[in-house]
Design an enzyme around this catalytic site. Structure first.
Site, PDB file in Angstrom:
ATOM      1  N   ASP A   3      -6.161   2.424   4.475  1.00 38.02           N
ATOM      2  CA  ASP A   3      -6.929   1.185   4.318  1.00 38.02           C
ATOM      3  C   ASP A   3      -6.993   0.377   5.607  1.00 38.02           C
ATOM      4  O   ASP A   3      -6.306  -0.623   5.790  1.00 38.02           O
ATOM      5  CB  ASP A   3      -6.376   0.332   3.174  1.00 38.02           C
ATOM      6  CG  ASP A   3      -6.673   0.948   1.817  1.00 38.02           C
ATOM      7  OD1 ASP A   3      -7.461   1.912   1.772  1.00 38.02           O
ATOM      8  OD2 ASP A   3      -6.136   0.483   0.820  1.00 38.02           O
TER       9      ASP A   3
ATOM     10  N   ASP B 233     -19.631  -5.415  -4.707  1.00 36.41           N
ATOM     11  CA  ASP B 233     -20.746  -4.479  -4.887  1.00 36.41           C
ATOM     12  C   ASP B 233     -20.391  -3.033  -4.569  1.00 36.41           C
ATOM     13  O   ASP B 233     -21.211  -2.137  -4.730  1.00 36.41           O
ATOM     14  CB  ASP B 233     -21.955  -4.911  -4.053  1.00 36.41           C
ATOM     15  CG  ASP B 233     -21.636  -5.013  -2.556  1.00 36.41           C
ATOM     16  OD1 ASP B 233     -20.621  -4.453  -2.123  1.00 36.41           O
ATOM     17  OD2 ASP B 233     -22.425  -5.651  -1.836  1.00 36.41           O
TER      18      ASP B 233
ATOM     19  N   ARG C  22     -14.316   0.373  -3.975  1.00 41.25           N
ATOM     20  CA  ARG C  22     -15.488   1.000  -3.356  1.00 41.25           C
ATOM     21  C   ARG C  22     -15.154   2.380  -2.797  1.00 41.25           C
ATOM     22  O   ARG C  22     -15.866   2.912  -1.961  1.00 41.25           O
ATOM     23  CB  ARG C  22     -16.043   0.104  -2.261  1.00 41.25           C
ATOM     24  CG  ARG C  22     -15.057  -0.186  -1.168  1.00 41.25           C
ATOM     25  CD  ARG C  22     -15.686  -1.038  -0.124  1.00 41.25           C
ATOM     26  NE  ARG C  22     -14.642  -1.659   0.686  1.00 41.25           N
ATOM     27  CZ  ARG C  22     -14.903  -2.636   1.536  1.00 41.25           C
ATOM     28  NH1 ARG C  22     -16.113  -3.075   1.655  1.00 41.25           N
ATOM     29  NH2 ARG C  22     -13.929  -3.165   2.246  1.00 41.25           N
TER      30      ARG C  22
ATOM     31  N   GLY D 272      -7.654  -1.357  -8.195  1.00 40.39           N
ATOM     32  CA  GLY D 272      -8.194  -0.002  -8.254  1.00 40.39           C
ATOM     33  C   GLY D 272      -9.138   0.263  -7.098  1.00 40.39           C
ATOM     34  O   GLY D 272      -9.343  -0.582  -6.217  1.00 40.39           O
TER      35      GLY D 272
ATOM     36  N   ARG E 239     -13.401   9.651   4.041  1.00 40.61           N
ATOM     37  CA  ARG E 239     -12.053   9.762   4.568  1.00 40.61           C
ATOM     38  C   ARG E 239     -11.292  10.828   3.796  1.00 40.61           C
ATOM     39  O   ARG E 239     -11.606  11.121   2.643  1.00 40.61           O
ATOM     40  CB  ARG E 239     -11.333   8.424   4.537  1.00 40.61           C
ATOM     41  CG  ARG E 239     -11.247   7.757   3.186  1.00 40.61           C
ATOM     42  CD  ARG E 239     -10.645   6.370   3.317  1.00 40.61           C
ATOM     43  NE  ARG E 239     -10.439   5.733   2.019  1.00 40.61           N
ATOM     44  CZ  ARG E 239      -9.899   4.533   1.866  1.00 40.61           C
ATOM     45  NH1 ARG E 239      -9.494   3.850   2.922  1.00 40.61           N
ATOM     46  NH2 ARG E 239      -9.736   4.011   0.668  1.00 40.61           N
TER      47      ARG E 239
ATOM     48  N   LYS F 165     -16.056   5.999   0.981  1.00 36.24           N
ATOM     49  CA  LYS F 165     -15.780   4.564   0.980  1.00 36.24           C
ATOM     50  C   LYS F 165     -17.085   3.832   1.290  1.00 36.24           C
ATOM     51  O   LYS F 165     -17.666   4.025   2.359  1.00 36.24           O
ATOM     52  CB  LYS F 165     -14.713   4.203   2.012  1.00 36.24           C
ATOM     53  CG  LYS F 165     -14.274   2.743   1.940  1.00 36.24           C
ATOM     54  CD  LYS F 165     -13.093   2.477   2.856  1.00 36.24           C
ATOM     55  CE  LYS F 165     -12.622   1.034   2.735  1.00 36.24           C
ATOM     56  NZ  LYS F 165     -11.454   0.753   3.601  1.00 36.24           N
TER      57      LYS F 165
ATOM     58  N   ASP G 201      -0.653  -2.341  -2.779  1.00 32.72           N
ATOM     59  CA  ASP G 201      -1.734  -1.411  -3.112  1.00 32.72           C
ATOM     60  C   ASP G 201      -2.304  -0.745  -1.864  1.00 32.72           C
ATOM     61  O   ASP G 201      -3.135   0.167  -1.972  1.00 32.72           O
ATOM     62  CB  ASP G 201      -2.843  -2.120  -3.890  1.00 32.72           C
ATOM     63  CG  ASP G 201      -3.348  -3.368  -3.185  1.00 32.72           C
ATOM     64  OD1 ASP G 201      -2.559  -4.317  -3.074  1.00 32.72           O
ATOM     65  OD2 ASP G 201      -4.510  -3.393  -2.753  1.00 32.72           O
TER      66      ASP G 201
END
Length: 513
Positions: A278, A133, A101, A98, A191, A121, A268
């Protein structure tokens, strides 16, 4: 910026977890969880993409907008959330994943009716952060901000970047996973994309046997992002899968055209819209090498090496086919479509190479020509981008050795020089078979081959400067990447300096960010 116009169509259509609980956990039977950004007390703007902001309908930046850019003090109309998805990582099923961040602000529609999703992000943990985190460091944020915009201006389908800001926090990271973690400056990037839907969203619903939700998600995606699909019943989902295959193949060809290596092509990280998403341990190609991977985590297997990206895209599509099978229920169609992927990809790939060389059309003998060229490039360690720049400048008086010496990462001995000369002769002979003029051939090369690419060593230098409070290189790179088919700054159109060959972040990187 006009953030009051942001809305949340996704969470209006699907089941979600509304607990606002950032605890990392599984969230079965839901596609998203509402979550608030962490909030940062001392943010500082590094860069803002005003051109993009106006294009998507947010308008001009004002000082008061800095809070929104890092997720602080959000207005009531912005209901932030993270989505759940699954995926295959390095070829292995990873189960539920998922947005670890990434936090979605929602969607905005510009005056022309175009819709754009907006996403932070690095703005804090979500239920899908697992043991992380949810923060991001400056180096990875700068790399995503600049590279996504560079890809856009190169003409490659991609997410884009709206803003980049310091959070005012320090974040602990082990940059090379060497057991030596250090504090780094934290940052947040915003983004944007038409949609951030991934193969993994469909994999999750299928793996959980949530077939009604799977169908609803497919229908939602088709209705919002695939207007060309007008069929019904199961044919609707066949057309959907076929379209994804075509878009994915086209994207891979574009990556090969400009020399982009993603580095972590997990399912993903694959967009169903055929976008580059990504930006982690990626790299633009310096010396040509089909076996090059920029991701240290991908060693020694090199699953995601430059030359394997088409093959991996097909493998990932097999996983998506499995996920969509409950809707399509036609094994032969899926097998035929996937088997045809390679044929379509290689035809498009070779047509692309024709344009890079200035050939007006693909001929039967070109396959051998391209194979010989690839072998030459690897043996002589020629720079991928600069090779084509030099090829365009060849005249009958050109000294081949001097002409290509500046683009080789190897010393050209007599044997290598002979091979290069023979290749240039074969290239000139092949050009003579064109049915277009030399001027038209050159024009074809100039619009296909970039003169500027955002190399890792340039990003490294830029990140170092920003860390030291300077922005001159950031501003120069931002301008240069907007005009990649021109030579705005000649000092950027050179091969990677040898001093950066073994510097972490300049040739290879880890997934640490």
């Amino acid at each position: 910026m006009n953030i009051e116009r942001i809305r949340q169509p996704f969470i209006e259509n699907f089941p979600g977890d509304f607990s606002n609980n950032p605890m990392q956990r599984n969230t079965p039977k839901v596609l998203f969880a509402t979550i608030k950004p962490a909030g940062f007390n001392q943010p500082e703007l590094i860069a803002f993409n005003e051109i993009l902001s106006k294009e998507i309908g947010l308008g001009k930046f004002e000082d008061k907008d800095l809070d929104f850019l890092v997720g602080n003090n959000l207005p009531e109309n912005v209901k932030t959330y993270a989505t759940a998805y699954a995926g295959h990582q390095f070829g292995n099923w990873a189960g539920q994943l998922g947005d670890g961040r990434a936090i979605l602000a929602g969607e905005i529609t510009n005056e022309a009716g175009k819709k754009t999703e907006i996403q932070w992000k690095g703005a804090g943990a979500t239920p899908y952060s697992r043991h992380a985190d949810g923060r991001a460091v400056l180096r990875s944020s700068v790399r995503e901000y600049l590279m996504s915009e560079a890809m856009h201006h190169l003409g490659v389908p991609t997410t884009r970047a709206l803003s980049l800001a310091f959070t005012g926090e320090d974040v602990m990271r082990d940059i090379m996973y060497s057991g030596n973690p250090q504090l780094e400056k934290g940052a947040v990037v915003i983004r944007t994309a038409e949609s951030f839907l991934r193969f993994g969203h469909f994999e999750l619903m299928s793996a959980q046997r949530e077939y009604n939700s799977l169908q609803e998600l497919a229908d939602f995606t088709i209705e919002n992002y695939f207007p060309e699909i007008t069929s019904s019943d199961s044919q609707r989902y066949r057309d959907f899968f076929q379209n994804i295959c075509t878009r994915t193949a086209d994207l891979m060809v574009e990556w090969f055209r400009v020399g982009f290596v993603h580095g972590v092509m997990n399912t993903d990280n694959m967009s169903v819209l055929g976008l580059t998403i990504d930006y982690g341990p990626y790299s633009m190609m310096d010396e040509y090498d089909l076996n090059f991977t920029p991701n240290t985590t991908d060693l020694p297997g090199r699953r995601y090496a430059f030359g394997k990206q088409g093959q991996i895209a097909q493998w990932n599509l097999w996983q998506l086919a499995n996920a969509l099978h409950p809707l399509i229920k036609d094994e032969k169609f899926l097998e035929d479509t996937l088997n045809n992927f390679g044929t379509y990809f290689w035809e498009a790939h070779d047509q692309m190479l024709c344009k890079k060389f200035g050939f007006d059309q693909l001929q039967k003998e070109d396959e051998d020509f391209f194979t010989n060229w690839q072998g030459l490039m690897q043996e002589l360690q020629l720079d991928y981008t600069l090779f084509f720049s030099q090829l365009q400048k060849i005249t009958p008086e050109t000294d081949i050795k001097e002409h290509f010496k500046k683009v080789s990462y190897n010393l050209l001995n007599d044997q290598m020089l002979e091979k290069l000369n023979n290749f240039i002769k074969s290239y000139k002979a092949r050009l003579d078979l064109n049915s277009i003029s030399k001027e038209a051939s050159l024009a074809l090369m100039e619009k296909t081959n970039p003169k500027f690419i955002l190399r890792n060593y340039l990003l490294y230098e830029c990140i170092e400067e920003i860390s030291n409070g300077k922005k001159e290189m950031l501003e120069k790179l931002t301008k240069a990447l907007q005009f990649p088919y021109q030579e705005i700054y000649p000092e950027f159109s050179v091969k990677r300096p040898s001093g950066y060959d073994d510097t972490a972040g300049c040739s290879t990187l880890s997934c640490s960010s």
